[in-house]
Every structure is written in C-alpha cells, then in structure tokens.
Design a protein around this motif. Structure first.
Motif, PDB file in Angstrom:
ATOM      1  N   SER A 173       0.831  -1.199   0.000  1.00 18.05           N
ATOM      2  CA  SER A 173       0.000   0.000   0.000  1.00 18.05           C
ATOM      3  C   SER A 173       0.866   1.250   0.000  1.00 18.05           C
ATOM      4  CB  SER A 173      -0.906   0.004   1.237  1.00 18.05           C
ATOM      5  OG  SER A 173      -1.771  -1.110   1.225  1.00 18.05           O
ATOM      6  N   PRO A 174       0.300   2.381  -0.422  1.00 19.80           N
ATOM      7  CA  PRO A 174       1.051   3.640  -0.382  1.00 19.80           C
ATOM      8  C   PRO A 174       1.407   4.007   1.062  1.00 19.80           C
ATOM      9  CG  PRO A 174      -0.945   3.844  -1.708  1.00 19.80           C
ATOM     10  CD  PRO A 174      -1.040   2.552  -0.983  1.00 19.80           C
ATOM     11  N   PRO A 175       2.292   4.974   1.252  1.00 25.49           N
ATOM     12  CA  PRO A 175       2.622   5.423   2.607  1.00 25.49           C
ATOM     13  C   PRO A 175       1.370   5.812   3.376  1.00 25.49           C
ATOM     14  CG  PRO A 175       4.106   6.407   0.996  1.00 25.49           C
ATOM     15  CD  PRO A 175       3.046   5.695   0.221  1.00 25.49           C
ATOM     16  N   ARG A 176       1.347   5.468   4.646  1.00 28.88           N
ATOM     17  CA  ARG A 176       0.152   5.690   5.466  1.00 28.88           C
ATOM     18  C   ARG A 176      -0.257   7.161   5.487  1.00 28.88           C
ATOM     19  NH1 ARG A 176      -3.961   5.848   6.587  1.00 28.88           N
ATOM     20  NH2 ARG A 176      -5.224   5.065   8.312  1.00 28.88           N
ATOM     21  N   GLU A 177       0.723   8.062   5.452  1.00 28.19           N
ATOM     22  CA  GLU A 177       0.392   9.475   5.534  1.00 28.19           C
ATOM     23  C   GLU A 177      -0.349   9.985   4.304  1.00 28.19           C
ATOM     24  OE1 GLU A 177       4.719   9.136   4.099  1.00 28.19           O
ATOM     25  OE2 GLU A 177       3.441   8.215   5.627  1.00 28.19           O
ATOM     26  N   LYS A 178      -0.355   9.215   3.216  1.00 32.49           N
ATOM     27  CA  LYS A 178      -1.071   9.630   2.014  1.00 32.49           C
ATOM     28  C   LYS A 178      -2.478   9.035   1.929  1.00 32.49           C
ATOM     29  CE  LYS A 178       2.667  10.977  -1.032  1.00 32.49           C
ATOM     30  NZ  LYS A 178       3.156  10.981  -2.426  1.00 32.49           N
ATOM     31  N   LEU A 179      -2.871   8.289   2.955  1.00 35.29           N
ATOM     32  CA  LEU A 179      -4.201   7.684   2.985  1.00 35.29           C
ATOM     33  C   LEU A 179      -5.076   8.396   4.001  1.00 35.29           C
ATOM     34  CD1 LEU A 179      -3.228   3.896   2.891  1.00 35.29           C
ATOM     35  CD2 LEU A 179      -3.855   5.365   0.977  1.00 35.29           C
ATOM     36  N   LEU A 180      -6.342   8.556   3.686  1.00 34.28           N
ATOM     37  CA  LEU A 180      -7.279   9.218   4.580  1.00 34.28           C
ATOM     38  C   LEU A 180      -7.698   8.292   5.713  1.00 34.28           C
ATOM     39  CD1 LEU A 180      -9.625  10.927   1.942  1.00 34.28           C
ATOM     40  CD2 LEU A 180      -7.708  11.965   3.169  1.00 34.28           C
ATOM     41  N   ASP A 181      -8.082   8.887   6.824  1.00 32.66           N
ATOM     42  CA  ASP A 181      -8.640   8.115   7.935  1.00 32.66           C
ATOM     43  C   ASP A 181     -10.150   8.021   7.741  1.00 32.66           C
ATOM     44  OD1 ASP A 181      -6.241   7.639   9.324  1.00 32.66           O
ATOM     45  OD2 ASP A 181      -6.293   9.665  10.166  1.00 32.66           O
ATOM     46  N   ASN A 182     -10.558   7.157   6.813  1.00 30.63           N
ATOM     47  CA  ASN A 182     -11.982   6.995   6.549  1.00 30.63           C
ATOM     48  C   ASN A 182     -12.391   5.537   6.722  1.00 30.63           C
ATOM     49  OD1 ASN A 182     -10.984   5.745   4.228  1.00 30.63           O
ATOM     50  ND2 ASN A 182     -11.468   7.472   2.893  1.00 30.63           N
ATOM     51  N   LEU A 183     -13.677   5.280   6.562  1.00 27.50           N
ATOM     52  CA  LEU A 183     -14.207   3.940   6.795  1.00 27.50           C
ATOM     53  C   LEU A 183     -13.608   2.930   5.833  1.00 27.50           C
ATOM     54  CD1 LEU A 183     -16.205   2.058   8.252  1.00 27.50           C
ATOM     55  CD2 LEU A 183     -17.940   2.744   6.566  1.00 27.50           C
ATOM     56  N   LEU A 187     -11.649  -0.429   7.044  1.00 26.29           N
ATOM     57  CA  LEU A 187     -12.111  -1.791   6.755  1.00 26.29           C
ATOM     58  C   LEU A 187     -11.103  -2.568   5.917  1.00 26.29           C
ATOM     59  CD1 LEU A 187     -15.876  -1.097   5.908  1.00 26.29           C
ATOM     60  CD2 LEU A 187     -14.919  -1.921   8.061  1.00 26.29           C
ATOM     61  N   GLY A 188     -10.413  -1.857   5.003  1.00 23.46           N
ATOM     62  CA  GLY A 188      -9.436  -2.529   4.153  1.00 23.46           C
ATOM     63  C   GLY A 188     -10.057  -3.660   3.355  1.00 23.46           C
ATOM     64  N   TYR A 189      -9.244  -4.690   3.080  1.00 23.52           N
ATOM     65  CA  TYR A 189      -9.753  -5.874   2.394  1.00 23.52           C
ATOM     66  C   TYR A 189     -10.056  -7.010   3.362  1.00 23.52           C
ATOM     67  CZ  TYR A 189      -9.280  -4.382  -2.439  1.00 23.52           C
ATOM     68  OH  TYR A 189      -9.460  -3.749  -3.635  1.00 23.52           O
ATOM     69  N   PHE A 262     -19.292   0.983   0.580  1.00 19.59           N
ATOM     70  CA  PHE A 262     -18.515   1.724   1.562  1.00 19.59           C
ATOM     71  C   PHE A 262     -17.087   1.198   1.741  1.00 19.59           C
ATOM     72  CE2 PHE A 262     -22.937   2.367   2.821  1.00 19.59           C
ATOM     73  CZ  PHE A 262     -22.986   3.746   2.918  1.00 19.59           C
ATOM     74  N   SER A 263     -16.696   0.214   0.980  1.00 19.86           N
ATOM     75  CA  SER A 263     -15.354  -0.354   1.140  1.00 19.86           C
ATOM     76  C   SER A 263     -14.695  -0.505  -0.223  1.00 19.86           C
ATOM     77  CB  SER A 263     -15.418  -1.711   1.852  1.00 19.86           C
ATOM     78  OG  SER A 263     -15.834  -2.726   0.954  1.00 19.86           O
ATOM     79  N   LYS A 264     -13.561  -1.168  -0.226  1.00 23.82           N
ATOM     80  CA  LYS A 264     -12.821  -1.382  -1.466  1.00 23.82           C
ATOM     81  C   LYS A 264     -13.556  -2.322  -2.419  1.00 23.82           C
ATOM     82  CE  LYS A 264      -8.467  -0.446   0.877  1.00 23.82           C
ATOM     83  NZ  LYS A 264      -8.354   0.925   0.357  1.00 23.82           N
ATOM     84  N   LEU A 265     -14.629  -2.950  -1.946  1.00 21.67           N
ATOM     85  CA  LEU A 265     -15.429  -3.799  -2.833  1.00 21.67           C
ATOM     86  C   LEU A 265     -16.212  -2.991  -3.856  1.00 21.67           C
ATOM     87  CD1 LEU A 265     -16.901  -6.603  -0.516  1.00 21.67           C
ATOM     88  CD2 LEU A 265     -15.013  -6.748  -2.142  1.00 21.67           C
ATOM     89  N   ARG A 266     -16.134  -1.662  -3.771  1.00 22.85           N
ATOM     90  CA  ARG A 266     -16.861  -0.855  -4.756  1.00 22.85           C
ATOM     91  C   ARG A 266     -16.375  -1.130  -6.173  1.00 22.85           C
ATOM     92  NH1 ARG A 266     -13.038   2.393  -2.894  1.00 22.85           N
ATOM     93  NH2 ARG A 266     -11.675   3.280  -4.481  1.00 22.85           N
ATOM     94  N   HIS A 267     -15.147  -1.678  -6.323  1.00 25.70           N
ATOM     95  CA  HIS A 267     -14.663  -1.994  -7.670  1.00 25.70           C
ATOM     96  C   HIS A 267     -15.558  -3.019  -8.353  1.00 25.70           C
ATOM     97  CE1 HIS A 267     -12.560  -5.402  -5.547  1.00 25.70           C
ATOM     98  NE2 HIS A 267     -12.938  -6.019  -6.644  1.00 25.70           N
ATOM     99  N   PHE A 268     -16.268  -3.822  -7.556  1.00 22.71           N
ATOM    100  CA  PHE A 268     -17.219  -4.792  -8.105  1.00 22.71           C
ATOM    101  C   PHE A 268     -18.298  -4.070  -8.919  1.00 22.71           C
ATOM    102  CE2 PHE A 268     -20.926  -7.523  -7.945  1.00 22.71           C
ATOM    103  CZ  PHE A 268     -20.409  -8.795  -8.132  1.00 22.71           C
ATOM    104  N   LEU A 269     -18.625  -2.851  -8.517  1.00 16.98           N
ATOM    105  CA  LEU A 269     -19.652  -2.068  -9.196  1.00 16.98           C
ATOM    106  C   LEU A 269     -19.048  -1.127 -10.236  1.00 16.98           C
ATOM    107  CD1 LEU A 269     -21.555  -1.089  -5.924  1.00 16.98           C
ATOM    108  CD2 LEU A 269     -22.091  -2.998  -7.441  1.00 16.98           C
ATOM    109  N   PHE A 270     -17.947  -0.457  -9.862  1.00 17.87           N
ATOM    110  CA  PHE A 270     -17.356   0.538 -10.750  1.00 17.87           C
ATOM    111  C   PHE A 270     -16.505  -0.072 -11.852  1.00 17.87           C
ATOM    112  CE2 PHE A 270     -17.438   4.176  -7.403  1.00 17.87           C
ATOM    113  CZ  PHE A 270     -18.797   4.295  -7.609  1.00 17.87           C
ATOM    114  N   GLY A 271     -15.962  -1.271 -11.625  1.00 17.17           N
ATOM    115  CA  GLY A 271     -15.102  -1.898 -12.620  1.00 17.17           C
ATOM    116  C   GLY A 271     -15.766  -2.046 -13.981  1.00 17.17           C
ATOM    117  N   PRO A 272     -16.925  -2.721 -14.053  1.00 16.60           N
ATOM    118  CA  PRO A 272     -17.610  -2.851 -15.352  1.00 16.60           C
ATOM    119  C   PRO A 272     -17.991  -1.505 -15.966  1.00 16.60           C
ATOM    120  CG  PRO A 272     -18.469  -4.449 -13.783  1.00 16.60           C
ATOM    121  CD  PRO A 272     -17.583  -3.520 -13.006  1.00 16.60           C
ATOM    122  N   ILE A 273     -18.357  -0.533 -15.111  1.00 20.80           N
ATOM    123  CA  ILE A 273     -18.711   0.791 -15.628  1.00 20.80           C
ATOM    124  C   ILE A 273     -17.491   1.443 -16.266  1.00 20.80           C
ATOM    125  CG2 ILE A 273     -19.473   3.105 -14.975  1.00 20.80           C
ATOM    126  CD1 ILE A 273     -21.133   1.809 -12.753  1.00 20.80           C
TER     127      ILE A 273
END
Length: 712
Positions: A173-183, A187-189, A262-273
């Motif tokens: 993953s990218p450096p922690r300081e470049k990631l937001l503190d969000n849900l 949750l991660g993977y 709300f998690s990284k599983l959104r690629h399941f929806l956005f990927g085909p789009i």
C-alpha cells in the motif's frame, strides 16, 4: 417432476425476523443510491471528455467480458483465486434471487393469474448441489486470498531467506500518511474477506441445521449441508438453533452487502462501468492540445482539471497491483508506482471534494470561496520525480483489469510542468532545442541528416521527377540518420530493399524528427509544430506508403498525426520484411546458426499489438533457433528509453535496461534481436556494463535478415 422434492422457504423464521430482513433491504438500497450519488458528484467534478458512448456494442462486450466475465483478471498467476470467489459470490447471489422469485415474486405474479414456481423436483436438487459448490468455492477462494496476503513471501525475500515473510510487492500500500482516515481504509480488504467466509460458513451451517431439524429424504444433492447437519445434530442442535442461526446468517450477509458501497469492494460495481467507458481508439495515443491560441492553461496541475473518466479511473481501482507486475519503474525501485499513484490521487480527490463542491456552490451564488490550502496534486501527491519516471511503456494499462488509463494522466501533468511552469529535467533542454532548431533531439546539424547514405545511390524525394513512381518512402528516423550504430541498420535496410527490387526514396534533409520525444516529455506545443511541418512535406509528395525501422516514428506517423489531419499508410520494418519474404522478393537462404531471443519494443507489441511479423521473419531464417522469454510479445518489458526517458537521466533503483537484459539472458541467447533504435542502444549499453560483448551480441532484425541473404 415431483412437487414434494422441495423445501418451505423461510421455514421456522419468525415474522419479526422477516420484517427485519426487508427493512434492512430497503436501507441497503438507500445506501447504494446515496453512495452512488456521493461518487457521482466527485467524478462529475472532472472536465469534459471526448465521446465515450460510441461503439455501444463493443463497449457492452468489453464490460461483460472483462468486467462480469473477469476476462483480464484470469490472465495473471493468482487470477484463479479471484475468479473462484467471484464466480461463487455471483452464483450465490443468483441462487438467492431464485429463492426470492419463488417466494415474493411468485405471490405477486399469482395476483395476476401467472404461476411462477419452479423450486422443486430435479431443479431443486441441482440447485442444492450448485449452492453447496458455490459455498465451498467461496471459502476456498477467500482462504487462498488470506494465504497470499499473510504467508507468501515476495520474490526478493524468497531468494534471500526462507524465513523472511512479507507481502508481495503488488499487494503493498502507499505510505500511510497519504491515505485518509476513513471507513474504507479502516475496513481494508480484511473486513470483506472475513464477511465472505462467515457468510459461506453460516450458510452451510444453516442448511445443515434445517436438514437436521426436518430430516428430508432427499439430502444426497446437499452433499456438504447433510454432513454439517450430522455434526450439528451430534451436538444437540435443533429448531431453536436453526432459528437464531438464520438471523445470524442474514445479518452477516447484510454486513457484507453494506461493504460494497462503503469499502474497497466498490470496484465490483465501478469496474464494469469503467470498462464500458474505456478508450476505444488507437492504442498508446495521446490526446492532442488543439486550442493553443485560446486556452488559458495547459495540462493538469489540480485534481479537478482531470477529465471525469480519469476521476472514474481512480474510483474503479481495485488495488490489485497488476499494473506493477511488468512496470519498469515499480520493479526497479523508482519513485513511480502506478498503483500508488492512482490510490494517492483518489485519496486527494476525496480530501479536496468537499472544498470543490463548496466552491462550485459559491460560484453559483456569486460569492467567493477561500483558496485551497491543502496538498498540491503534483508536488505533494503525485510528486514530480514519479511523473518524470514513466517510460510510457503501457504495461499498466495492459495489466489493469478495470481499464484504467494511466499514461494520459501522467503526460497531462508533464504538459503542465513544461508548458505552464517550464519545470522539467535539465537534460530535456537539449532535446527540445535540438528538435526546434535542427529537427533532431541531439541538436546535430540538419544538413548532415543524409550523410549516412553518401555513396549508396539512394534517391531523395526532392530530386525525383515523378515521386509517385516509388513504392515506398523510407522514413529514416533520427537515430538511423545520426547514431553511428543505428546507421548500420539504415544501410542494411536500404540494401535489402535494393535486393528485393523495391523502388524507394528518402526525404533526406527535408525530414525532421517525428516529435515523439517532445510529446512524451510534455512539450505538446513543440510536437504540434513539428508534426505539421512533417505533414506538409509528406503531403507535398503524396507518399503512398512509408516504411521505418523506428516504432516511435511508426506510431506517430500512423496513429498520432491523424489528430492533425495526417493519414498515412505506415509499416514497420518487421511487417515490411515479412511481406518481402512472403512475396519471395527476399530469400533468406544463408544459415544463421545462433540462439536468438527477440526483444519486443513496447510501442510495437503493446501499443500497436504487432509481434508476429518479426517472429515470422526470424523463423524463415535457416538454422536460427528462436526462443522467447516470459516477458515477451504483449507482456514485453521496457528497455527504459520510452516516454522520452532516453533523453534524461534515470534516477534511483536498478537501471531498467540491465533488468531487461537479465530477463533476456534467461533464454541463454547468443544474439538478442531488436527492432527499435532505442532498444538497440539500451540493450547494448547493458551488455557493455557487464562486459558480456564476447558472449552476447545485439542485432537489429534487418541486420539478421541481411546476413541471411548474403549482405554484409
């Protein structure tokens, strides 16, 4: 079919639980809609994009094949893992929908006199076997994913010590300081993986509990559930256990489904789009700037200056790391990691979006908004070094399973740095000035461009009485004209054309650089001027066909000049030589008894999908033993010179050309064959750095053919 072979849907489930299930379903649908609007507003912050709704059938096919069908995912080593739990999840979702149809929809259909019930008999038996299989597949896939993330060591660690454990580089993953503190980042993977396996385990347990409580006589097809039921029965589980287990399973399933928006599983929806909207034009093409006179800014410096498709790319990224597998910068320790770049810019978008939305609303109200005081998209997020590292090789786009377009985004930021701030690697100054003043990136005298052909009797177009009588215009690139090593390739190709009886001519002193170094280094203004100058020359002679040994000349003349009105029939030396051999105009009869490995140029093999002609030529040579390495054809690895990187210093990590040589040496070649002047220089430099000239030589494809037809 036997109507008794079935089960009662929602058996032993209290009405309160059923009400809760449908209430949560309503909340889930609202959450999906709300989150969809959330992402829509952020993607819509981007600028306008060229048409992405043309070729509808082709776009739908790509979305189905590579999105719903996982067409790109399965190509990589661990693709089976993702495909396993993806198919299992879809199968279980379809199975749940079938149950829904045979309960709720069945009753609604009955109100209008339509019988909709098929949950019995043979169908029911096959259904049970399929659902048990899907549950097992889901558990297997998730366990494999967990093993991969927790236990497997990286290749470097595996070589150095079997005791060293760590995540593979593509999962980092990218450096922690470049990631937001969000849900999502919290949750991660691991959260969705945990919910997937819990949903599968409780689903099998629920089936076993029902079998244990009702003792049906047709349990053979529920081959897992009946075994689980025996175990539960031995522990004394009964109807009450089944009832509370149903509630537990239902809540776990909803916890999983709520994770999708709300998690990284959104690629399941956005990927085909994202796949539906992917670029469908010529591979490797950069979009031009056509409004130099009216535009107030060039390139991209702020996140909101990217197009909506580029912002959708960021939302669709599934963080799989496939873009790094063959990336010449990520695999040699450079600042640029294409996966990190997408993630970091997405985090920046989410961080800045509230400010942008407030600014947009303030503008509509006629009020002023305070300036942005957060991180800078180029300096802090992407970083300039990462932007200049990219070789434009195209592997990131080749490997991405959701159609993210990395190169245009990187070159858009280069354009801003060059055209708006005049900030670029100092070494590029020579290339820019050389192209402007002398028509070549070395800045060598323009009048010496045709000196390589002195005494060879090669006609120039300007000296011909009737230029239309020639078969091909030989476009000699700058390397073929000025570089001493590549001049040998130019002479070999002209000798072959003479032997084949090809009527050809060169532009000589009228020719200028095709402009690729300027364009790929962000100087679009210089590129546009050079392209127009070259087009004036080509159009004056009405050239029927152009042949060149340089993939960069080939790519620009054939694909990128179209945006300026230039449409030309261009062939690369590999294609041209294959044509001449097929037509029996060239006969490679002399043996070349050597082990040969062919290095595919990125622009030919990846961007232009051409790798078979060169191999056809090599296989036509008697006694040539041609062997490919793993990183070949569309999976080729960059020599390090693309993207204008030939004209600047390589910063950090291992040198790209040395890593490429290590890959090629796996085939133990005596001769490495190239078909690009820049690849020639880079591979030869790597060989010299290892003092391997005595064991390995580098030849251009043209030179190998010349030897086989008796030309020295």
């Amino acid at each position: 079919m036997n109507h008794q072979v079935t089960r009662q849907i929602l058996w032993n489930v209290p009405i309160a639980f059923i009400v809760m299930m449908y209430a949560l379903l309503f909340v889930l649908l609202c959450a999906f809609v709300w989150r969809g609007i959330y992402w829509w507003r952020r993607v819509a912050l981007g600028t306008a994009e060229e048409s992405r709704v043309d070729q509808l059938l082709g776009r739908l096919w790509i979305a189905l094949r590579d999105g719903a069908g996982e067409g790109t995912v399965v190509k990589e080593t661990w693709g089976w893992m993702h495909y396993t739990f993806y198919v299992a999840f879809v199968g279980l979702f379809i199975g749940t929908s079938i149950v829904f149809v045979n309960s709720d929809i069945r009753y609604a259909a009955g109100l209008v006199g339509f019988e909709l019930y098929f949950y019995f008999g043979d169908f029911y038996l096959f259904f049970k076997a399929a659902m048990d299989t899907f549950f097992l597949m889901l558990i297997l896939g998730v366990i494999a994913a967990a093993i991969r993330r927790l236990i497997l060591v990286s290749p470097a660690a595996r070589r150095s010590s079997l005791a060293r454990f760590g995540r593979p580089a593509l999962l980092s993953s990218p450096p922690r300081e470049k990631l937001l503190d969000n849900l999502e980042n919290f949750l991660g993977y691991w959260y969705p993986l945990l919910m997937l396996v819990l949903a599968s385990v409780t689903g099998l347990m629920l089936e076993g509990a029902r079998i244990n409580a009702t003792h049906p006589s047709f349990t053979e097809w529920a081959y897992v559930g009946r075994q689980v039921g025996k175990f539960e029965g031995a522990l004394g589980a009964g109807i009450t256990f089944h009832r509370w287990l149903w509630l537990t399973h239902m809540l776990i399933v909803y916890l999983l489904l709520f994770a999708f928006p709300f998690s990284k599983l959104r690629h399941f929806l956005f990927g085909p789009i994202n796949l539906f909207f992917r670029y469908r034009g010529p591979g490797g093409r950069l979009k031009p700037i056509l409004n130099f006179e009216t535009a107030e800014t060039f390139g991209v410096s702020r996140i909101e200056q990217f197009t909506w498709k580029q912002l959708l790319d960021m939302a669709a990224c599934l963080e799989c790391g496939r873009c790094t597998i063959n990336c010449p910068t990520a695999t040699t320790g450079k600042a640029l990691n294409p996966k990190f770049l997408v993630i970091e810019q997405r985090e920046h978008l989410l961080d800045k979006a509230p400010y942008l939305l407030r600014t947009k609303a303030a503008a509509q109200d006629g009020s002023d908004a305070p300036p942005w005081s957060g991180s800078d998209n180029i300096k802090d997020v992407a970083t300039e070094q990462a932007i200049w590292d990219c070789t434009n090789c195209g592997w990131c786009e080749e490997g991405c399973p959701v159609g993210i377009e990395h190169i245009q985004r990187i070159d858009d930021m280069r354009r801003h740095l060059v055209l708006m701030e005049s900030r670029f690697p100092q070494e590029a100054v020579v290339a820019f000035k050389g192209i402007e003043n002398q028509g070549n990136p070395w800045g060598l005298a323009a009048e010496k461009r045709a000196d390589w052909a002195e005494g060879l009797g090669i006609p120039e177009m300007s000296a011909l009485n009737d230029p239309s009588q020639i078969e091909v215009l030989y476009w000699v690139g700058c390397s073929g004209s000025y570089d001493e090593r590549n001049q040998k390739v130019s002479r070999a190709l002209t000798a072959l054309m003479k032997q084949a009886g090809v009527k050809f001519a060169i532009l000589g002193r009228e020719k200028r650089c095709n402009g690729d170094p300027a364009r790929r280094l962000g100087n679009e203004y210089r590129y546009a001027n050079v392209a127009k100058q070259n087009m004036e020359t080509l159009n004056r002679y009405k050239s029927k066909r152009i042949v060149t040994q340089c993939p960069h000349c080939y790519h620009n003349l054939k694909k990128e000049y179209r945006d300026f009105g230039g449409f030309y029939d261009v062939v690369h030396e590999g294609e041209f030589l294959a044509e001449l051999i097929r037509a029996d105009r060239l006969r490679p009869d002399t043996r070349v008894d050597r082990r040969i490995t062919y290095h595919d140029p990125c622009f030919m093999a990846r961007h232009d999908r051409k790798w078979s002609d060169a191999r056809e030529v090599l296989h036509a040579i008697p006694r040539a033993r041609v062997t490919d390495v793993e990183q070949s054809k569309n999976r080729t690895y960059c020599c390090g010179a693309g993207g204008g990187c030939f004209w600047k210093e390589e910063v950090g990590g291992m040198r790209i050309n040395e890593k490429r040589l290590s890959q090629l040496e796996a085939a133990k070649p005596e001769t490495i064959v190239v078909s690009c002047p820049f690849c020639m220089t880079m591979i030869e430099d790597a060989i010299k750095s290892r003092s391997s000239e005595d064991s390995t030589i580098t030849l251009d494809l043209t030179e190998v053919v010349a030897r086989s037809v008796g030309i020295r």
